[in-house]
Motif scaffolding. Structure first.
Motif, short mmCIF file in Angstrom:
data_model
loop_
_atom_site.label_atom_id
_atom_site.label_comp_id
_atom_site.label_asym_id
_atom_site.label_seq_id
_atom_site.Cartn_x
_atom_site.Cartn_y
_atom_site.Cartn_z
N LEU A 127 0.81 -1.22 0.00
CA LEU A 127 0.00 0.00 0.00
C LEU A 127 0.85 1.27 0.00
O LEU A 127 0.33 2.36 0.23
N PHE A 128 2.15 1.16 -0.30
CA PHE A 128 3.03 2.32 -0.19
C PHE A 128 2.64 3.46 -1.11
O PHE A 128 2.79 4.62 -0.76
N VAL A 185 0.10 5.61 0.55
CA VAL A 185 0.70 6.41 1.62
C VAL A 185 1.40 7.63 1.03
O VAL A 185 1.25 8.74 1.54
N THR A 208 3.78 2.42 5.76
CA THR A 208 2.96 1.34 5.22
C THR A 208 3.04 0.12 6.13
O THR A 208 2.03 -0.51 6.43
N TYR A 243 -6.75 0.89 2.21
CA TYR A 243 -5.78 1.81 2.82
C TYR A 243 -6.47 2.81 3.74
O TYR A 243 -6.02 3.04 4.86
N ARG A 259 -5.71 3.13 7.58
CA ARG A 259 -5.14 4.40 8.05
C ARG A 259 -5.96 4.97 9.18
O ARG A 259 -5.43 5.45 10.18
#
Length: 129
Positions: free
Chosen positions: A44-45, A48, A63, A122, A126
């Protein structure tokens, strides 16, 4: 602004190149097991970087932090999407025009759905981190 988007692109490219290189080498030389773990930890970078405007290395660290405690959920969502996209992409290399004509639009659909699902995942992770 334009300068901010250029910095975000550079951070994404700086993180993506080694990320996918290591993932590819892991598939090539180790049957993909380390690559799957890497995808689960750091997959999921890009979200981010886009959301938090961080450098590549800070995004990779964030991440990993965001996914802590949710690795099974990330795998349960991400691996089926990866498999579906791979299956849909296989005919692109077949050389059979009819398969390519059918597969290309399907791949656009499945990757779009995968990106939307990844973004939703994400945001949920988050907000819970």
């Amino acid at each position: 602004s334009w300068a901010t988007s250029q910095g975000s692109f550079a951070a994404t490219a700086f993180a993506a190149v080694p990320f996918w290189l290591v993932a590819f080498l892991g598939v090539l030389f180790t049957l993909g097991i380390p690559s799957l773990f890497m995808l689960i930890w750091f997959g999921l970078f890009g979200f981010v970087i886009a959301d938090q405007r961080l450098s590549a290395w800070r995004a990779l660290r964030n991440t990993a932090r965001i996914g802590r405690g949710h690795r099974v959920l990330i795998a349960a969502v991400g691996l089926p999407l990866l498999i579906v996209n791979a299956i849909v992409a296989v005919p692109l290399g077949s050389g059979v025009l009819a398969l390519v004509v059918v597969s290309a639009p399907l791949l656009l659909l499945t990757t779009g759905v995968s990106m939307a699902v990844g973004a939703h995942l994400y945001l949920r992770l988050r907000d819970s981190a």
